[in-house]
Design an enzyme around this catalytic site. Structure first.
Site, PDB file in Angstrom:
ATOM      1  N   ARG A  17     -40.506  23.463  21.786  1.00  0.00           N
ATOM      2  CA  ARG A  17     -40.127  22.452  22.787  1.00  0.00           C
ATOM      3  C   ARG A  17     -38.867  22.858  23.560  1.00  0.00           C
ATOM      4  O   ARG A  17     -38.836  22.729  24.791  1.00  0.00           O
ATOM      5  CB  ARG A  17     -39.947  21.086  22.126  1.00  0.00           C
ATOM      6  CG  ARG A  17     -41.257  20.418  21.720  1.00  0.00           C
ATOM      7  CD  ARG A  17     -41.015  19.087  21.052  1.00  0.00           C
ATOM      8  NE  ARG A  17     -40.231  19.258  19.820  1.00  0.00           N
ATOM      9  CZ  ARG A  17     -39.651  18.253  19.168  1.00  0.00           C
ATOM     10  NH1 ARG A  17     -39.752  17.013  19.625  1.00  0.00           N
ATOM     11  NH2 ARG A  17     -38.978  18.488  18.060  1.00  0.00           N
ATOM     12  N   ASN A  35     -44.022  16.666  20.761  1.00  0.00           N
ATOM     13  CA  ASN A  35     -44.890  16.936  19.612  1.00  0.00           C
ATOM     14  C   ASN A  35     -45.844  15.765  19.446  1.00  0.00           C
ATOM     15  O   ASN A  35     -45.497  14.604  19.707  1.00  0.00           O
ATOM     16  CB  ASN A  35     -44.076  17.072  18.329  1.00  0.00           C
ATOM     17  CG  ASN A  35     -43.368  18.410  18.226  1.00  0.00           C
ATOM     18  OD1 ASN A  35     -43.680  19.341  18.948  1.00  0.00           O
ATOM     19  ND2 ASN A  35     -42.425  18.505  17.319  1.00  0.00           N
TER      20      ASN A  35
END
Length: 760
Positions: A17, A35
């Protein structure tokens, strides 16, 4: 323009990320990344050329621990956003996100560990998005701090700032911590006050330097440590663990220290320094000062480098080489909790070095060997689990419960299989509890509920009994079929191939004992083409523990006198001869492993064993290097297939030993004989089946010499040779083979009932 991008693979807990955030920011794209139960979801909005290039950037710039299996792109309606953000994780879907494996401390974190000016100087839990605990601390997915055992540690302002700073390598690093807010060490030892923090490290080092044993909490469980150069300390640890001969692993301070005690080639060095930090089996250097009791009777050492900051500190301050063996007694599973360690390990150790970061999932150290310059995993656990293996067939979720020894379980879902860490011997009560623990945990983490269970044919395996009692539809799988199928799965193949399944003993379709098989195999079924001549197991299981019984059976079967066993007390020898003569309690097994045992005893290498495979390991260890001439053998065709008759070998080997030849020569020639027998049997099988690919599987192919010679001879005869690498050839891979076979049958409508078919 706006695009939705679904990324699947090992993309949580590996710094993906933060990488997406930086790539989007640098490309001038707006949107979000988060996520979820399916992996990572990205939405990007901006210029068409930037959107077009972005999926390729994700693959090209992925962080070191990331594994991208799929990138799927779909158009979305523009929202007119102006910035890019990391959004809160989403849950509620069927969990398909890959769980990351634990990774050894990265160079940047090591630099901080050793920097007196850094706020994490000598902090034993330093980590970032490129390293640290993952699988062993995860309770649930998606992978966020709140779903790990780090949830009890509230981030301090400094760590919170790193966690929220896209420019930091700790941006969304879930185990992030420091001395002010993270886990803390404590050393407990009888007769002394508890020490904490860096004082605990110093106290542990003092115990180690004084010849003591320290139970150390690692990533996946406790290890027992002592100075690897102190013979008295190592011998005392052997007695405490009730482990008279099985080799101990050594943790070296760095690669230079490893090279000082072992011959480390390029492949071995790469494995030692890899993020998995496995134990690597390497040739020992004579006279290097390692205590003889570390690996008695073996020419190899099991070496590893420190996987955690704590291990780095112990080795930097203390002995340069430490025995680091599993924190258990005999065949018990590795101790995971502090309570277990204080109860089970405190009697074995002079001190216990614990900390308050909980280990949620046990994982022993992985073991790897280099064969033909390539890694061969012998025990798959910490650092490799739970990386999935792709399957050819997407079937309903199913559980495969493996074998009895070196047990693992496997959960298949959506065209991939996730193999558990090494469990151990299921006949041990504590290991059976570990087995049940993993069966409960894997489906929860993977977000599926098994709809069928695959199991071995052996009715007395604890795993088979579990399957019978589970209430799930069952897919029984023959042991050696599963061995070969595991090799096929690793290579993304479905067959048909010729499969060589060489192990100790496994249950054949009729309840007979197999283990030296040449099979025609695909995922539907198998046909037996050839086998090694059966050898009688006088006393059944007792013969496996006492290889001299197998040597006796081999000599009598070959019509040879028993003079080579004159060292065995006459009453014991007579009793075994009586059993063999009357055929009582003497089942016959084709197992190649049993032939290794018999030859080890004929050569006086090992008459009785204290751990599984000991005689074979020691026989390989004494073999003379270089080329060796084979002993004679014969192929005896019959209606059911071809028997590889090893009686000529026994006669020639016995005559050579009587003539004064040593074990080194006999062992080398025996290995060559087995390899030549495999080549001859495959040549004949190719004439019958026209199959030109051979898969080598079973525990005997852990043996470097046998594996390399078989592969060379087969390749020289024009065969394509498939060998294990990522999954153990021993019974640790059985569950994967069961899963591959069961997935194929269920996906093709075979159901739970199946009769093995001819793969042609």
């Amino acid at each position: 323009m706006r695009r939705g991008i679904r990324v699947r693979g090992a993309v949580q807990g590996v710094g993906f990320r933060p990488t997406v955030f930086r790539l989007a920011r640098d490309a001038g794209l707006a949107g979000l990344v988060r996520n979820d139960d399916d992996g990572v979801w990205i939405e990007v909005e901006g210029a068409p050329e930037a959107l077009e290039a972005f999926p390729g950037l994700l693959r090209a710039r992925a962080p070191p621990l990331c594994r991208i299996d799929a990138v799927e792109v779909a158009p979305l309606a523009p929202l007119g956003e102006a910035g890019f953000r990391v959004a809160a994780s989403a849950t509620g879907l069927a969990a398909r996100a890959a769980i990351p494996s634990d990774a050894a401390t990265c160079d940047e974190c090591l630099r901080e560990l050793g920097d007196p000016g850094d706020r994490r100087h000598r902090y034993p839990f330093v980590n970032c998005t490129d390293c640290g605990p993952r699988y062993t601390i995860v309770r649930d997915v998606p992978y966020d701090r709140a779903r790990t055992t780090m949830d009890r540690f509230a981030l301090c302002p400094a760590c919170r700032a790193e966690y929220e700073d896209p420019g930091s390598r700790r941006f969304h690093a879930e185990p992030n911590a420091c001395p002010a807010c993270g886990p803390r060490l404590e050393l407990r030892a009888p007769g002394r006050p508890a020490a904490t923090g860096d004082a605990a490290v110093s106290a542990a080092v003092a115990v180690l330097r004084g010849g003591g044993v320290v139970a150390v909490k690692g990533l996946g469980g406790y290890l027992l440590a002592t100075d690897a150069r102190d013979e008295a300390a190592v011998a005392r640890l052997r007695v405490a663990k009730r482990r008279p001969h099985r080799p101990f692993a050594i943790m070296a301070r760095d690669l230079a220290e490893a090279r000082a005690v072992a011959e480390v080639d390029e492949a071995g060095a790469a494995l030692l320094a890899s993020r998995a930090r496995p134990i690597v089996l390497l040739p020992a250097r004579l006279g290097a000062g390692v205590a003889p009791s570390v690996a008695p009777g073996l020419p190899e050492l099991g070496l590893m480098l420190p996987p955690t900051p704590l291990h780095h500190l112990l080795l930097a301050d203390g002995p340069r080489l430490l025995v680091m063996t599993s924190g258990n007694v005999s065949e018990e599973p590795i101790a995971r909790s502090d309570a277990e360690a204080l109860e089970r390990l405190a009697p074995l150790a002079d001190a216990v070095l614990l900390h308050d970061r909980e280990i949620h999932a046990r994982a022993d150290d992985s073991v790897v060997r280099v064969v033909d310059g390539r890694p061969l995993i012998l025990r798959r656990a910490r650092g490799f689990v739970p990386e999935p293996v792709p399957l050819l067939d997407a079937a309903p979720p199913l559980l495969a419960v493996g074998a009895e020894l070196k047990a693992t379980v496997c959960l298949a879902r959506g065209g991939e299989a996730v193999l558990s860490p090494h469990l151990g011997d299921l006949s041990n009560v504590e290991t059976h509890r570990f087995f049940a623990e993993v069966i409960e945990r894997l489906p929860r983490l993977l977000g599926v509920r098994p709809e069928a269970v695959a199991h071995d044919l052996h009715p007395d395996y604890a795993s088979t009994r579990w399957a019978l009692a589970s209430g799930l539809p069952r897919v029984p799988v023959q042991h050696h079929h599963a061995h070969v199928a595991a090799c096929l799965a690793e290579h993304g193949r479905g067959g048909p191939v010729l499969g060589i399944a060489f192990d100790g003993t496994g249950c054949g379709p009729a309840g007979d004992l197999w283990g030296g098989e040449v099979l025609a195999v695909d995922l539907r079924g198998f046909r037996r083409l050839a086998w090694l001549r059966p050898i009688a197991l006088a006393g059944g299981e007792a013969a496996i523990r006492a290889p001299w019984r197998l040597a006796c059976a081999a000599l009598l079967d070959a019509g040879e006198p028993l003079d080579l066993l004159a060292r065995i007390p006459p009453p014991r020898l007579a009793a075994v001869c009586d059993l063999l003569a009357r055929g009582v309690a003497s089942p016959r097994a084709t197992g190649a492993g049993r032939w290794f045992d018999a030859v080890a005893a004929l050569c006086a290498v090992r008459d009785e064993i204290s751990y599984e495979g000991q005689a074979a390991v020691e026989l390989e260890g004494v073999a003379a290097p270089g080329e060796a001439a084979p002993y004679p053998f014969a192929l005896a065709p019959g209606r059911a297939g071809t028997e590889v008759d090893l009686r000529p070998m026994v006669r020639a080997l016995a005559a050579e030993l009587r003539g004064g030849a040593g074990a080194a020569s006999a062992s080398a020639r025996f290995h060559e004989t087995l390899a030549r027998a495999v080549g001859a049997a495959c040549g004949r099988a190719r004439e019958e089946t026209r199959l030109g690919t051979v898969a080598l599987s079973g525990g005997c192919f852990q043996n470097r010499r046998l594996s390399e010679r078989c592969a060379a001879l087969l390749a020289g005869a024009g065969f394509e040779v498939l060998r294990h690498g990522k999954v153990p050839p021993n019974d640790g891979g059985i569950a994967l083979g069961q899963a591959a076979i069961a997935a194929h049958r269920l996906a093709r409508g075979g159901g739970a009932a199946h009769v093995p078919r001819d793969p042609r």
